[in-house]
Write a protein that holds these residues in place. Structure first.
Motif, PDB file in Angstrom:
ATOM      1  N   UNK A 219       7.004   1.398 -11.091  1.00  0.00           N
ATOM      2  CA  UNK A 219       6.819   0.899  -9.817  1.00  0.00           C
ATOM      3  C   UNK A 219       6.908  -0.388  -9.690  1.00  0.00           C
ATOM      4  N   UNK A 220       7.744  -1.287  -9.055  1.00  0.00           N
ATOM      5  CA  UNK A 220       7.867  -2.490  -9.176  1.00  0.00           C
ATOM      6  C   UNK A 220       7.327  -3.305  -7.956  1.00  0.00           C
ATOM      7  N   UNK A 221       6.415  -4.169  -7.689  1.00  0.00           N
ATOM      8  CA  UNK A 221       6.112  -5.046  -6.814  1.00  0.00           C
ATOM      9  C   UNK A 221       7.168  -6.173  -6.551  1.00  0.00           C
TER      10      UNK A 221
ATOM     11  N   UNK B  57      13.363  -6.704   2.144  1.00  0.00           N
ATOM     12  CA  UNK B  57      12.555  -5.555   1.692  1.00  0.00           C
ATOM     13  C   UNK B  57      12.613  -4.245   2.197  1.00  0.00           C
ATOM     14  N   UNK B  58      13.268  -4.094   3.439  1.00  0.00           N
ATOM     15  CA  UNK B  58      13.549  -2.755   4.067  1.00  0.00           C
ATOM     16  C   UNK B  58      14.618  -2.161   3.326  1.00  0.00           C
ATOM     17  N   UNK B  59      15.707  -3.171   2.989  1.00  0.00           N
ATOM     18  CA  UNK B  59      16.910  -2.478   2.242  1.00  0.00           C
ATOM     19  C   UNK B  59      16.462  -2.048   0.854  1.00  0.00           C
ATOM     20  N   UNK B  60      15.649  -2.885   0.013  1.00  0.00           N
ATOM     21  CA  UNK B  60      15.111  -2.380  -1.033  1.00  0.00           C
ATOM     22  C   UNK B  60      14.447  -1.065  -1.077  1.00  0.00           C
ATOM     23  N   UNK B  61      13.538  -0.872  -0.021  1.00  0.00           N
ATOM     24  CA  UNK B  61      12.760   0.377   0.039  1.00  0.00           C
ATOM     25  C   UNK B  61      13.807   1.539   0.438  1.00  0.00           C
ATOM     26  N   UNK B  62      14.726   1.360   0.924  1.00  0.00           N
ATOM     27  CA  UNK B  62      15.818   2.394   1.267  1.00  0.00           C
ATOM     28  C   UNK B  62      16.599   2.797   0.103  1.00  0.00           C
ATOM     29  N   UNK B  63      16.632   1.889  -1.085  1.00  0.00           N
ATOM     30  CA  UNK B  63      16.867   2.497  -2.321  1.00  0.00           C
ATOM     31  C   UNK B  63      18.515   2.440  -2.852  1.00  0.00           C
TER      32      UNK B  63
ATOM     33  N   UNK C  84       0.698  -1.201  -0.047  1.00  0.00           N
ATOM     34  CA  UNK C  84      -0.169  -0.048  -0.010  1.00  0.00           C
ATOM     35  C   UNK C  84       0.800   1.197  -0.165  1.00  0.00           C
ATOM     36  N   UNK C  85       2.211   1.252   0.345  1.00  0.00           N
ATOM     37  CA  UNK C  85       3.143   2.338   0.331  1.00  0.00           C
ATOM     38  C   UNK C  85       3.004   3.015  -0.911  1.00  0.00           C
ATOM     39  N   UNK C  86       2.831   2.487  -1.956  1.00  0.00           N
ATOM     40  CA  UNK C  86       2.834   3.095  -3.264  1.00  0.00           C
ATOM     41  C   UNK C  86       1.846   2.414  -4.145  1.00  0.00           C
ATOM     42  N   UNK C  87       1.268   3.474  -4.880  1.00  0.00           N
ATOM     43  CA  UNK C  87      -0.022   2.739  -5.954  1.00  0.00           C
ATOM     44  C   UNK C  87       0.782   2.203  -7.282  1.00  0.00           C
ATOM     45  N   UNK C  88       0.199   1.582  -7.856  1.00  0.00           N
ATOM     46  CA  UNK C  88       0.606   1.270  -9.326  1.00  0.00           C
ATOM     47  C   UNK C  88       0.663   2.463 -10.189  1.00  0.00           C
ATOM     48  N   UNK C  89       1.947   2.724 -10.707  1.00  0.00           N
ATOM     49  CA  UNK C  89       2.172   3.693 -11.701  1.00  0.00           C
ATOM     50  C   UNK C  89       1.766   5.118 -11.269  1.00  0.00           C
TER      51      UNK C  89
ATOM     52  N   UNK D 114       6.251  -2.655  -2.366  1.00  0.00           N
ATOM     53  CA  UNK D 114       6.433  -1.800  -3.769  1.00  0.00           C
ATOM     54  C   UNK D 114       7.656  -0.728  -3.804  1.00  0.00           C
ATOM     55  N   UNK D 115       8.394  -1.015  -4.539  1.00  0.00           N
ATOM     56  CA  UNK D 115       9.548  -0.066  -4.638  1.00  0.00           C
ATOM     57  C   UNK D 115       9.582   0.839  -6.061  1.00  0.00           C
TER      58      UNK D 115
END
Lengths: 118, 92, 157
Positions: free
Chosen positions: C127-129, C138-144, A104-109, C94-95
């Motif tokens: 936006x990648x799921x 997952x948290x590492x990826x969110x850090x970017x 939920x932290x980001x929505x698609x596109x 999602x990142x």
């Protein structure tokens, strides 16, 4: 050359160990999505270390080059298969067993310049 | 040493085949089947070294390409129930 | 230019697979190379997306970095497999992919999938799921951190 032999044996043994660990993970993890992570251990670490050991045994020959091609094949096709599998499983409505859903932290596109061409 | 690697790969194959048999979903089986293919490639490569005939690697390389195509074909088949999927058929 | 360099790569690939230097086989390799070149030009495969030759120099520093990431991530997955009891904490998240070309986004998505412990399950725009085996992954990826590294790779660094 004894040093080279020892190094290659160590790499081959490490690769074998990672292969067995990956197979154990495929057997042990609870659902498809988590099992994919175990399978990618075989594809990357297992095959990688084992083939690196074989390359040291072969030296600078055509054999080493072919081993490298097989590894490159794994590294380029592995993600394709895993991604296709995950997408197909999600498409079929198979719910992943997850502790926390942070989608939920980001929505698609949601970003304006999504997938922009150069 | 090559023999030890072969034993490890065969043991891994047995474990993965158990997953192919147990399933439970089709995707577990496809995933495990793909891993069987990967392990077979590694097995062929090690077998070539064990016999002192590294020409086996050509077979391993070919098998790798076939493994990719067959897995994708199986996935496509189970997603659409058809290998030559036509989006227009869905409307009919 | 692309055509010539791609042709040379194809012919070298043929040579390294065959290992024979007889006139007949060399001619065969040359003919095959030319045929593949003709087909890929007709299919318009040799653009910056299908054959990203400009990224070759950047790849020489990116791949070793990725290899080290794979080893680190693989080790943590190995520990999760061998630890008895429930040792995993799967998370979906999602990142954002900060890359500007589709080749860059594809590189990022493939790098995520290639490192054990994280899988890209879907791509919509940038936006990648992602499905992660462990919450920390997952948290590492969110850090970017990886996102920034791939963006640098995309710019040719």
């Amino acid at each position: 050359m004894i040093l080279l032999d020892v190094a290659s044996w160590a790499l081959i043994l490490a690769g074998s160990a990672f292969i067995i660990v990956g197979a154990l993970g495929i057997l042990r993890f609870p659902d498809v999505y988590t099992r994919m992570h175990a399978a990618s251990v075989i594809d990357t670490l297992g095959a990688g270390f084992l083939f690196a050991g074989l390359m040291l045994q072969a030296g600078f020959t055509q054999v080493t080059l072919k081993l490298l091609f097989i590894l490159l094949l794994f590294f380029f096709t592995g993600p394709v298969i895993t991604h296709a599998l995950a997408q197909a499983a999600l498409h079929a409505g198979l719910k992943p067993e997850i502790d926390e859903d942070r989608r939920d932290r980001l929505r698609d596109g949601s970003l304006p310049d999504a997938g922009r061409q150069p | 040493m090559f023999a030890a690697a072969m034993i490890a790969v065969i043991a891994a194959l047995v474990l993965v085949v158990i997953r192919v048999v147990k399933g439970p979903t089709i995707f577990d089986r496809v995933l495990a089947g793909n891993s069987v293919g990967t392990l077979a490639i590694i097995l062929v490569a090690v077998l070539g070294f064990l016999n002192g005939r590294p020409e086996f690697l050509d077979i391993a390389l070919t098998y790798g390409v076939l493994n990719l195509i067959s897995t994708l074909a199986i996935l496509k088949f189970f997603r659409h129930g058809d290998l030559a999927h036509d989006a227009q058929e869905d409307d009919a | 230019m692309r055509l010539i360099s791609f042709g040379m790569i194809l012919f070298l690939f043929w040579l390294s697979l065959s290992g024979y230097f007889k006139a007949f086989l060399l001619t065969g390799g040359l003919l095959c190379t030319l045929f593949v070149l003709y087909v890929s030009r007709r299919m318009k495969l040799l653009d910056s997306e299908g054959y990203p030759a400009h990224l070759l120099a950047a790849a020489s520093t990116y791949w070793p970095w990725l290899l080290w990431e794979i080893i680190k991530a693989g080790w943590s997955v190995t520990k999760a497999i061998l630890k008895p009891g429930r040792s995993i904490s799967p998370v979906m998240t999602r990142v954002v992919a900060g890359q500007h070309t589709s080749a860059g986004i594809a590189t990022y998505a493939n790098s995520i999938t290639l490192t054990p412990g994280t899988i890209t399950t879907g791509v919509k725009g940038n936006i990648l799921t992602v499905h992660a085996l462990e919450r920390s992954g997952a948290l590492d990826l969110e850090d970017g951190g990886m996102d920034a590294r791939v963006s640098r790779f995309e710019r040719g660094g």
